[in-house]
Design an enzyme around this catalytic site. Structure first.
Site, short mmCIF file in Angstrom:
data_model
loop_
_atom_site.label_atom_id
_atom_site.label_comp_id
_atom_site.label_asym_id
_atom_site.label_seq_id
_atom_site.Cartn_x
_atom_site.Cartn_y
_atom_site.Cartn_z
N LYS A 169 40.43 35.34 34.59
CA LYS A 169 39.45 36.07 33.93
C LYS A 169 38.39 35.01 33.34
O LYS A 169 38.88 34.02 32.68
CB LYS A 169 40.16 36.99 33.13
CG LYS A 169 39.37 37.96 32.29
CD LYS A 169 40.15 38.89 31.36
CE LYS A 169 39.14 40.10 30.92
NZ LYS A 169 40.05 41.04 29.74
N SER A 228 39.31 45.77 30.23
CA SER A 228 37.90 44.91 30.66
C SER A 228 38.44 44.01 31.93
O SER A 228 37.43 43.49 32.43
CB SER A 228 37.39 43.91 29.45
OG SER A 228 38.62 43.07 29.23
N SER A 259 43.58 45.82 28.32
CA SER A 259 42.62 45.39 29.30
C SER A 259 43.30 44.55 30.38
O SER A 259 42.64 44.34 31.37
CB SER A 259 41.71 44.55 28.74
OG SER A 259 40.65 45.07 27.96
#
Length: 512
Positions: A79, A154, A178
């Protein structure tokens, strides 16, 4: 034959046996990314040469008889909120566009030391603020099940990359769901470890008391293997737990719920939950009961206030953490128009106006207000008191049961753009995941099937006491096995978009 459909554990077995090389596996996944990521937009940056260099090194070390980590040579996606030396790290924001960290986060160091080729950095809501990956400054990520739907957020980029067979493993971060919510809506597995169980060193902070890195995979065993790699004490992180990683891999292999007490949280279900989500959840609970678990309903009354508590604590911490982006030290710098000799404050204002998106600005304003003189006790202070009540509810629940279960998200993936003008509706997507972050307990989401009304994935969440992460993997792996027996094949094999893109990708494999 392409390796993209294999689990990380299966790839690791073939690598150890010499049936494939890491270079072959890495090229398979880079080819897959080239074939489908133009539609999905899971990656913000690729490091093909770096990944292949790592793969060659692993292959050479394995050929020389060196003892390697079990996952050595298995590619991974990371990420974009995690610092990676030599690879751009933007946190999905224009204010960090093009920033290349001079150091690795703890998680990235562990990955590199174990010999996992890093394919690239995955898309995300800007500074991890969102539940749909539509708030990225670099465009939304799309759900591999339906390209007109969101992949969650997210960390939608990590979940979509794994769900689209672009990577067998990925790292996400979970501040209020997330990792788990994107896993639920993409049919993947996502785990938020116990707070402090994985170092936050090198994570671009959103809310320091809530953020936690963790694995995104296609199987529970793969998640356990990755969790075992990235977990452990880090002296550079003052919140890192100085204790061994719980025996997560052993638990995933055990996969036995007989005699366990499994609690259904009364407050995490009912009104507001999509009928298909509730149906799949009830069926999963019935499978656990049939396998010998004792099902108990528990009440956690303070959970009703978790959402409002979270949306005071998170913006307050975010407004403090994001103050460092001042255009003076690194990142974007914008010269205000029409000002010949601007002050530092004018440059800072112009930079933040251009560099921060609407959702980031919204939360900074809310957080600054909550921390302001005269309102601190009424808002932030009160939220911290409710946070304590939520932790106490968890403690009482775990006196009665071994783990708790609930739907991961109240709905399946919603259409792109459908909630952008309604922030409150977007925030409600995390209603079931937020309590775990507030209390610091671990949580796991795994696929529970697809909703009858739209054919999209549904996730079931398992929660355990702090440092009881192994319980997640035991229950999750047991339920995964029961569901696979019922389905006859992995859930992801039923995704219509995946089937189409897989066929397109496979047609190019023989021409390499």
């Amino acid at each position: 034959m392409s390796t993209i459909r294999l689990s990380a554990a299966e790839i690791a077995t073939k690598l150890a046996a010499g049936e494939v090389s890491s270079v072959e596996v890495t090229r398979d996944h880079l080819d897959r990314i080239a074939a489908v990521d133009g539609d999905i937009n899971a990656f913000l940056a690729l490091d093909a040469e770096g990944a292949l260099d790592t793969a060659r090194d692993v292959d050479a070390r394995r050929a020389a008889g060196e003892t390697l980590h079990p996952l050595a040579g298995v590619p991974i996606a990371v990420k974009d909120v995690i610092a990676t030396a030599g690879i751009a790290t933007t946190a999905g924001s224009r204010i960090l566009e093009g920033w290349v960290p001079p150091y690795d986060a703890f998680v990235a160091r562990r990955i590199r030391a174990a010999g996992l080729p890093i394919l690239g950095k995955t898309n995300m809501d800007e500074f991890a603020m969102g539940s749909s990956t539509e708030h990225s400054a670099y465009g939304p990520t799309r759900n591999p099940w339906d390209l007109d739907r969101i992949p969650g957020g997210s960390g939608g980029g990590s979940a979509a990359a794994v769900g689209a067979y672009e990577a067998p493993l990925a790292i996400g971060t979970d501040t209020g769901g997330s990792i788990r919510q994107p896993a639920a809506v993409t049919g993947t597995v996502g785990v938020k470890p116990t707070y402090g169980g994985v170092s936050r060193y090198g994570l671009i902070a959103l809310a320091s008391s809530l953020d936690q890195a963790g694995p995104v995979t296609r199987t529970v065993l793969d998640a356990a293997l990755l969790h075992d790699l990235i977990g452990g004490h880090d002296p550079l992180d003052s919140t890192s737990i100085d204790a061994p990683v719980p025996p997560v891999v052993e638990a995933a292999r055990r996969a036995d719920v007989s005699g366990l007490r499994i609690g259904i949280v009364k407050q995490l279900g009912g009104e507001g939950y999509q009928p298909g989500v509730r149906t799949r959840f009830d069926e999963a609970v019935a499978l656990l009961s049939k396998a010998g678990a004792d099902i108990v309903e528990v009440s956690c009354p303070s959970f009703e206030y978790a959402l409002s508590t979270y949306y005071l604590i998170l913006p307050a911490e975010a407004s403090s953490n994001l103050a460092k982006f001042d255009a003076m030290r690194y990142g974007l710098r914008v010269h205000p128009q029409g000002v010949a000799d601007p002050s530092a404050e004018q440059v800072m204002a112009a930079t933040r106006e251009a560099g921060f998106g609407d959702e980031v600005k919204r939360r900074i304003i809310i957080g600054t207000y909550a921390l302001s003189s005269g309102y601190y006790d009424a808002y932030y202070g009160s939220a911290q008191k409710v946070r304590t009540l939520i932790a106490q509810d968890f403690a009482r629940a775990f006196e009665q049961v071994d783990v708790l279960v609930s739907p991961t998200s109240p709905t399946t993936a919603f259409p792109l753009g459908s909630k952008l003008d309604d922030p409150m509706s977007m925030y409600l997507q995390d209603v079931a995941t937020i309590p775990a972050n507030l209390a610091g307990v671990p949580g796991l989401s795994l696929p529970a099937g697809v909703a009858d009304e739209d054919g999209l994935p549904v996730g079931i969440q398992v929660l355990a006491p702090a440092m009881g992460d192994d319980r997640l993997y035991n229950v999750g792996a047991a339920l995964e096995r029961l569901l696979l027996e019922q389905w006859g094949a992995p859930l992801l094999s039923r995704a219509p978009e995946l089937a189409a893109t897989a066929e397109a990708a496979s047609s190019t494999e023989g021409t390499r």
